[in-house]
Every structure is written in C-alpha cells, then in structure tokens.
Design a protein around this motif. Structure first.
Motif, PDB file in Angstrom:
ATOM      1  N   VAL A 265      71.401 -87.321   4.534  1.00 15.95           N
ATOM      2  CA  VAL A 265      72.826 -87.048   4.298  1.00 15.95           C
ATOM      3  C   VAL A 265      73.625 -87.379   5.557  1.00 15.95           C
ATOM      4  N   ARG A 266      73.101 -87.040   6.710  1.00 17.55           N
ATOM      5  CA  ARG A 266      73.777 -87.406   7.972  1.00 17.55           C
ATOM      6  C   ARG A 266      73.947 -88.918   8.067  1.00 17.55           C
ATOM      7  N   LYS A 267      72.892 -89.648   7.739  1.00 23.68           N
ATOM      8  CA  LYS A 267      72.922 -91.112   7.824  1.00 23.68           C
ATOM      9  C   LYS A 267      73.923 -91.704   6.844  1.00 23.68           C
ATOM     10  N   VAL A 268      73.878 -91.240   5.593  1.00 25.35           N
ATOM     11  CA  VAL A 268      74.737 -91.800   4.547  1.00 25.35           C
ATOM     12  C   VAL A 268      76.203 -91.490   4.809  1.00 25.35           C
ATOM     13  N   THR A 269      76.493 -90.263   5.236  1.00 25.67           N
ATOM     14  CA  THR A 269      77.888 -89.835   5.392  1.00 25.67           C
ATOM     15  C   THR A 269      78.465 -90.155   6.760  1.00 25.67           C
ATOM     16  N   GLY A 270      77.591 -90.311   7.750  1.00 25.42           N
ATOM     17  CA  GLY A 270      78.064 -90.502   9.114  1.00 25.42           C
ATOM     18  C   GLY A 270      78.692 -89.253   9.705  1.00 25.42           C
ATOM     19  N   ARG A 271      78.431 -88.112   9.087  1.00 22.64           N
ATOM     20  CA  ARG A 271      79.034 -86.852   9.524  1.00 22.64           C
ATOM     21  C   ARG A 271      78.030 -86.006  10.313  1.00 22.64           C
ATOM     22  N   THR A 272      78.550 -85.151  11.168  1.00 22.25           N
ATOM     23  CA  THR A 272      77.717 -84.190  11.877  1.00 22.25           C
ATOM     24  C   THR A 272      77.466 -82.988  10.969  1.00 22.25           C
ATOM     25  N   ILE A 273      76.211 -82.626  10.816  1.00 23.95           N
ATOM     26  CA  ILE A 273      75.854 -81.503   9.952  1.00 23.95           C
ATOM     27  C   ILE A 273      74.995 -80.538  10.759  1.00 23.95           C
ATOM     28  N   LYS A 274      75.476 -79.318  10.888  1.00 24.42           N
ATOM     29  CA  LYS A 274      74.741 -78.306  11.629  1.00 24.42           C
ATOM     30  C   LYS A 274      73.707 -77.653  10.720  1.00 24.42           C
ATOM     31  N   ALA A 275      72.447 -77.641  11.166  1.00 22.20           N
ATOM     32  CA  ALA A 275      71.371 -77.003  10.404  1.00 22.20           C
ATOM     33  C   ALA A 275      70.881 -75.785  11.182  1.00 22.20           C
ATOM     34  N   GLU A 276      70.705 -74.662  10.483  1.00 22.48           N
ATOM     35  CA  GLU A 276      70.254 -73.425  11.112  1.00 22.48           C
ATOM     36  C   GLU A 276      68.947 -72.965  10.478  1.00 22.48           C
ATOM     37  N   ASP A 277      67.972 -72.631  11.315  1.00 20.64           N
ATOM     38  CA  ASP A 277      66.718 -72.091  10.799  1.00 20.64           C
ATOM     39  C   ASP A 277      66.934 -70.674  10.284  1.00 20.64           C
ATOM     40  N   ALA A 278      66.314 -70.389   9.149  1.00 21.89           N
ATOM     41  CA  ALA A 278      66.400 -69.063   8.539  1.00 21.89           C
ATOM     42  C   ALA A 278      65.004 -68.671   8.061  1.00 21.89           C
ATOM     43  N   PRO A 279      64.779 -67.371   7.827  1.00 22.93           N
ATOM     44  CA  PRO A 279      63.446 -66.946   7.368  1.00 22.93           C
ATOM     45  C   PRO A 279      63.090 -67.577   6.030  1.00 22.93           C
ATOM     46  N   ARG A 280      61.793 -67.681   5.779  1.00 16.64           N
ATOM     47  CA  ARG A 280      61.322 -68.157   4.477  1.00 16.64           C
ATOM     48  C   ARG A 280      61.894 -67.284   3.359  1.00 16.64           C
ATOM     49  N   ARG A 281      62.085 -67.899   2.212  1.00 17.68           N
ATOM     50  CA  ARG A 281      62.461 -67.134   1.026  1.00 17.68           C
ATOM     51  C   ARG A 281      61.193 -66.743   0.281  1.00 17.68           C
ATOM     52  N   PRO A 282      61.117 -65.506  -0.213  1.00 19.06           N
ATOM     53  CA  PRO A 282      59.911 -65.085  -0.931  1.00 19.06           C
ATOM     54  C   PRO A 282      59.629 -65.993  -2.122  1.00 19.06           C
ATOM     55  N   GLY A 283      58.381 -66.387  -2.265  1.00 16.33           N
ATOM     56  CA  GLY A 283      57.975 -67.164  -3.437  1.00 16.33           C
ATOM     57  C   GLY A 283      58.207 -68.658  -3.338  1.00 16.33           C
ATOM     58  N   ASP A 284      58.686 -69.143  -2.198  1.00 19.43           N
ATOM     59  CA  ASP A 284      58.899 -70.585  -2.040  1.00 19.43           C
ATOM     60  C   ASP A 284      57.581 -71.279  -1.703  1.00 19.43           C
ATOM     61  N   PRO A 285      57.000 -72.058  -2.625  1.00 19.41           N
ATOM     62  CA  PRO A 285      55.796 -72.825  -2.285  1.00 19.41           C
ATOM     63  C   PRO A 285      56.129 -73.916  -1.266  1.00 19.41           C
ATOM     64  N   ALA A 286      55.130 -74.327  -0.515  1.00 15.09           N
ATOM     65  CA  ALA A 286      55.349 -75.355   0.508  1.00 15.09           C
ATOM     66  C   ALA A 286      55.714 -76.693  -0.120  1.00 15.09           C
ATOM     67  N   ILE A 287      55.014 -77.061  -1.187  1.00 19.49           N
ATOM     68  CA  ILE A 287      55.211 -78.379  -1.800  1.00 19.49           C
ATOM     69  C   ILE A 287      55.281 -78.232  -3.316  1.00 19.49           C
ATOM     70  N   LEU A 288      56.306 -78.825  -3.921  1.00 23.04           N
ATOM     71  CA  LEU A 288      56.418 -78.906  -5.374  1.00 23.04           C
ATOM     72  C   LEU A 288      56.752 -80.345  -5.745  1.00 23.04           C
ATOM     73  N   VAL A 289      55.773 -81.026  -6.299  1.00 20.25           N
ATOM     74  CA  VAL A 289      55.953 -82.419  -6.727  1.00 20.25           C
ATOM     75  C   VAL A 289      55.249 -82.582  -8.064  1.00 20.25           C
TER      76      VAL A 289
END
Length: 329
Positions: A265-289
């Motif tokens: 998204v940063r590349k496509v938009t050319g915009r600065t996007i601030k990302a913040e680390d947050a705790p895991r959400r309960p029940g979120d599997p690592a990979i879903l494909v």
C-alpha cells in the motif's frame, strides 16, 4: 429468465452483478440496504426488502421469472458474531431457510452459495483442502456451515442443486473504478491501510509480530473481488449444465503477510503509513490460505488479478476517487 442475487448491493454481490451483466445475464437484486449501497448497482433492477420477511420473498418469486439464485446476504463480522450469535443465526441461517423455502415453492432448483473458509476453523493443512475437517471457531463460520448442511438435505429432499464457495479475504475493486469496498465499520486489512494512506486514521495496528511466519506477522489469502465474481458465474454455469452439488475453495494459492500488505500500500499510494505493533488477537492462526486446485481443475477458474500490487492498485483507484465511500447513505 433472471438470476436473483441476494445481497447484490453489497461488496462482493455488486461485483458479481457487474460480472453477470457483462455476460449478458438478466439480473434481479434483492437487498435490504442495511449494508449494501444503491450506488453500487445503479441501473440494475433492485428490489429493497429483507429475506427474513417470508411474504416479501414469496412475492419476489411470484412476480419474477427466476431461474437461479446467487446468495450473498449475510453478516460477516467474526468478532460481532461471538458477541451476538443470535443476530448471526437469525440473519445468516433463518433468512436462508426462508429463501430455500421460497425457492422450493417456486420450483427454482439452482443456488450458488457464498460460504467461507471460516467453516474450517483452525486449519489442518496449509493450504486448506475441501476434504479437511470443518470445525468453526466462531458463530459466523458456524452459521455458514449450518447453511451448507441445510443445502445438502434440501438437495436430497427437493432436488435443489447448489455450489458452495468457501473463501477468505475478498479484496480490490472493479477495474473500471466505479464500484469498490465500503463497509461501515470497516474491518478488512487492505481498506484499513488505505484509510491510513488517506489520512483518515493515524496508524494501522499490526496484531502480533512473533508468529511462525517469514516476517512474524499473520499470513492471509487475498483474492481479487472480480476473480471471486467470475467464480460465482462459473459455479452458476456448472449448475446449468446439470452437475451435482459441490463445494469449492477459492483462494490465491499463496498468502501475503500483514507487513507485506502495508508495504505494498505504501508503494502503490506513495503515502507514509504509520504501523504500530499491538498484542496478538485471540484465535488468530498464523497462516490461513485456501487451495483452489479443485475449482481450477473442474471449472477452469483462473484468477486474473492474483498479484498483490494489482489487487491494491484497483482498491486504491476506487478509494482515492471515493474517500468517503458511496454517496447514497
């Protein structure tokens, strides 16, 4: 004869309507506009009403020459479904039973059902196969699986043939830029990151950075909404050919991490996007494909916009032109 698209003014529904019209199909849309948008289906036949209203449904089938149904109308928020399961059972299950009853009474015997890969729950395999166990971990996935089971018995009892399509993250927007993704509230990653690019939110939260994935963030399957729409059309054609009921996964065949999405998204938009680390959400599997090998083999479905940059570029085109979403609400 017409194809009835329930929830056709919603995100995936409106793109499927566009696909059907491009294929010269006659389309009738039923939507209560709680989540859908009139502007997304401008120029199409829209009947405003609720599937939970049996008399309304009976009238729709009585007054229109309907050949088949493509059924989207459902609530889709996993977190909300946990907090309010009765709301989800009422809308996703009870309303669908009303729809199936109306179909039976009107002798309409073909339905394409928008299901979800959330029916699998925690994945046994990566990528997920149609033969894997279905054990949903939230009411949303459970309601969709309940409908799949009802469809199986309706096939046996009434001869209503179905194709159920299980997929994860619909994304992107129509190449024309005329229709796109507008949820309220928004919970999907790509439009959330785009909102940050537009300055509509200060930052994007990354829930967990210590998963067993290449960059530590969750990996998910993103499939372009127009590729999804095409799969629904192919599923309809399959039923028209007299095939038996079937279930198919739909996916990109590979996943993209949260960090990858933000970087693209940063590349496509050319915009600065601030990302913040947050705790895991309960029940979120690592990979879903999800594996799409079966539908590619049996229906010759091929995603045309599987590249993440292409997916995000189409989404950005729509959101940049519609920073406040559709104008019909």
């Amino acid at each position: 004869m017409a194809v009835l698209v329930t929830g056709g003014a919603g995100y995936i529904g409106s793109h499927t309507v566009a696909e059907l019209i491009e294929k010269n199909e006659e389309v009738i849309i039923v939507d209560n506009l709680e989540k859908g948008h009139k502007d997304a289906v401008a120029g199409s036949k829209l009947i405003v009403g609720d599937l939970r209203d049996k008399e309304f449904l009976a009238k729709v089938f009585l007054e229109n020459d309907i050949e088949a149904v493509i059924h989207f109308a459902a609530y889709i928020e996993v977190g909300e479904s946990v907090q309010n399961p009765l709301k989800y059972y009422n809308n996703n299950v009870v309303a669908t039973l009303n729809l199936l009853t109306a179909m039976k009474d009107a002798k309409v015997d073909k339905i394409v059902f928008s299901s979800t890969a959330a029916t699998y729950g925690e994945p046994e395999n990566v990528p997920i196969l149609e033969t894997d166990k279905t054990f949903p971990t939230n009411p949303y996935g459970e309601t969709k699986l309940s409908v799949e089971k009802a469809l199986k018995w309706c096939d046996r009892a009434y001869g209503i043939k179905y194709t159920a399509l299980r997929y994860f993250n619909a994304s992107g927007a129509h190449e024309s830029g005329k229709i796109g993704e507008d949820h309220s509230p928004e919970s999907h990653l790509i439009p959330l990151v785009i909102q940050a690019a537009l300055g509509k939110r200060e930052s994007i939260k990354v829930f967990g950075n210590d998963y067993n994935t290449p960059d530590g963030t969750c990996v998910r399957d993103y499939i372009h909404v127009s590729d999804l729409a095409n799969a629904h059309y192919l599923a309809l054609q399959r039923l028209r050919a007299g095939k038996e009921s079937e279930v198919y996964n739909l996916g990109n065949g590979k996943g993209f991490s949260v960090k990858e999405v933000i970087d693209v998204v940063r590349k496509v938009t050319g915009r600065t996007i601030k990302a913040e680390d947050a705790p895991r959400r309960p029940g979120d599997p690592a990979i879903l494909v999800a594996s799409s090998e079966k539908i590619q083999r049996e229906l010759n479905w091929q995603p045309k916009m599987a590249d993440l940059e292409t997916i995000i570029s189409t989404a950005w085109k729509w959101h940049e032109a519609h920073p406040n979403g559709y104008n019909d609400k």
